[in-house]
Design an enzyme around this catalytic site. Structure first.
Site, PDB file in Angstrom:
ATOM      1  N   ASP A 193     -67.185  -0.758  10.632  1.00  0.00           N
ATOM      2  CA  ASP A 193     -67.157  -0.102  12.091  1.00  0.00           C
ATOM      3  C   ASP A 193     -68.400  -0.816  12.848  1.00  0.00           C
ATOM      4  O   ASP A 193     -69.137  -1.474  12.265  1.00  0.00           O
ATOM      5  CB  ASP A 193     -67.255   1.283  12.001  1.00  0.00           C
ATOM      6  CG  ASP A 193     -66.583   1.702  13.340  1.00  0.00           C
ATOM      7  OD1 ASP A 193     -65.558   2.090  13.383  1.00  0.00           O
ATOM      8  OD2 ASP A 193     -67.454   1.769  14.374  1.00  0.00           O
ATOM      9  N   ASP A 236     -68.456  -6.566  13.380  1.00  0.00           N
ATOM     10  CA  ASP A 236     -67.936  -6.670  14.657  1.00  0.00           C
ATOM     11  C   ASP A 236     -66.534  -7.760  14.095  1.00  0.00           C
ATOM     12  O   ASP A 236     -66.686  -8.798  13.953  1.00  0.00           O
ATOM     13  CB  ASP A 236     -68.449  -7.353  15.635  1.00  0.00           C
ATOM     14  CG  ASP A 236     -67.704  -7.696  16.957  1.00  0.00           C
ATOM     15  OD1 ASP A 236     -66.495  -7.527  16.955  1.00  0.00           O
ATOM     16  OD2 ASP A 236     -68.224  -8.126  17.887  1.00  0.00           O
ATOM     17  N   TYR A 252     -53.600  -3.985  26.360  1.00  0.00           N
ATOM     18  CA  TYR A 252     -53.340  -3.269  24.931  1.00  0.00           C
ATOM     19  C   TYR A 252     -51.890  -3.371  24.386  1.00  0.00           C
ATOM     20  O   TYR A 252     -51.814  -3.731  23.274  1.00  0.00           O
ATOM     21  CB  TYR A 252     -53.624  -1.851  24.992  1.00  0.00           C
ATOM     22  CG  TYR A 252     -53.503  -0.859  23.915  1.00  0.00           C
ATOM     23  CD1 TYR A 252     -54.602  -1.329  22.743  1.00  0.00           C
ATOM     24  CD2 TYR A 252     -52.541  -0.011  23.507  1.00  0.00           C
ATOM     25  CE1 TYR A 252     -54.322  -0.650  21.730  1.00  0.00           C
ATOM     26  CE2 TYR A 252     -52.410   0.828  22.736  1.00  0.00           C
ATOM     27  CZ  TYR A 252     -53.436   0.379  21.549  1.00  0.00           C
ATOM     28  OH  TYR A 252     -53.499   1.248  20.375  1.00  0.00           O
ATOM     29  N   LYS A 257     -51.042  -5.645  21.036  1.00  0.00           N
ATOM     30  CA  LYS A 257     -50.454  -4.852  19.805  1.00  0.00           C
ATOM     31  C   LYS A 257     -48.987  -5.476  19.543  1.00  0.00           C
ATOM     32  O   LYS A 257     -48.385  -5.548  18.424  1.00  0.00           O
ATOM     33  CB  LYS A 257     -49.996  -3.341  19.969  1.00  0.00           C
ATOM     34  CG  LYS A 257     -51.628  -2.420  20.113  1.00  0.00           C
ATOM     35  CD  LYS A 257     -52.098  -2.596  18.623  1.00  0.00           C
ATOM     36  CE  LYS A 257     -53.399  -1.566  18.565  1.00  0.00           C
ATOM     37  NZ  LYS A 257     -53.960  -1.753  17.442  1.00  0.00           N
TER      38      LYS A 257
END
Length: 286
Positions: free
Chosen positions: A48, A74, A191, A195
């Site tokens: 994370d 990252d 977004y 996706k």
């Protein structure tokens, strides 16, 4: 033992105590996925970008007795991803399962305002109009979402395939979104586009590597009842919350445990799923 009971107890992967890499594994969906895989017998590599959130999930896994390698990473940095996978290979020998969960989600104040405006527009009789989401988006917003949500998925997949292809075994689960297969997230075009790219990437790579016994699939969740979404719901008045429930036939968000169960199934053997996009979404997209 019944067939259903036997299926529920089958191991993750065709090897004992497989190694599963889960990205974006802080509290929230990523942490729930890591815990579910550990409960199914996997050894975990988790990463994370937030060290405090990563430590919380690490503690949960250690409390289960799971063997875990946790690193801050990252995923938009290809060199950092390669270093993480190299360390996983040195520590555990290989990686059998990859869950590409790390992602930016539209959760800032401006994102929440756009979301609420969109839900109101969808559920209130009013003249149709342009909503102005795309024209107001900056280059920086667009590029930042693609760096993590698309480039990160590519970097992690490429690095792990270098281990999976020689061993002729692997399971990759990409966490996409209902936003990538519908207009439900028109409030966040950056977004949705990212996706959607994950969905297309999943299908292309699945067709490429299936012959090496590597199954690549995607999960496209609808609303996930995470602490962050709970905070968003708490910020809404009763009318606004009802607008949201109107758009979901099930009348609720999916729980992290429900999504995790599907990911564990995709990580398990045997199954006949290759290049599929599974979307638990409560009926908002049918």
């Amino acid at each position: 033992m019944s067939a259903i009971a036997a299926a529920a107890r089958r191991p993750v992967a065709a090897v004992p105590n497989p190694v599963a890499l889960v990205t974006g594994a802080g509290p929230g969906l990523g942490g729930a996925l890591a815990v579910a895989l550990a409960e199914a017998g996997a050894r975990l590599v988790i990463c994370d970008i937030d060290p405090e959130r990563l430590a919380q999930t690490t503690q949960r896994l250690q409390a289960l007795g799971a063997e875990v390698l946790a690193r801050v990473c990252d995923v938009s940095d290809s060199a950092a991803v390669d270093a993480l996978v190299d360390e996983a290979a040195r520590h555990f020998g290989t990686v059998h399962v990859l869950v590409n969960n790390a992602a930016l989600i539209p959760a800032g104040p401006a994102d929440q305002q756009r979301r609420s405006a969109h839900y109101s527009y969808l559920t209130t009789p009013e003249p149709r109009r342009a909503l102005g989401f795309t024209t107001a988006m900056t280059d920086a917003e667009w590029l930042r979402f693609w760096a993590v949500n698309v480039h990160g998925v590519f970097y992690c997949t490429r690095a792990v395939l270098r281990l999976m292809e020689p061993q002729r075994y692997g399971r990759i689960i990409n966490i996409a979104s209902v936003a990538g297969i519908s207009a439900m997230s028109a409030h966040s075009p950056h977004y949705s586009a990212a996706k959607g790219a994950v969905v297309a990437f999943t299908k292309a790579v699945a067709a490429e590597v299936a012959g090496a016994n590597i199954a690549v699939n995607a999960l496209a969740p609808g609303g996930v009842h995470t602490p962050d979404f709970e905070a968003y719901l708490a910020s809404l008045d009763e009318t606004a919350r009802h607008r949201l429930w109107q758009m979901i036939p099930a009348g609720r968000l999916g729980t992290m445990a429900e999504y995790a169960a599907t990911v564990v199934h995709l990580a398990c053997d045997p199954h006949y799923l290759v290049g599929q996009v599974i979307s638990p979404n409560g009926g908002c997209v049918i």
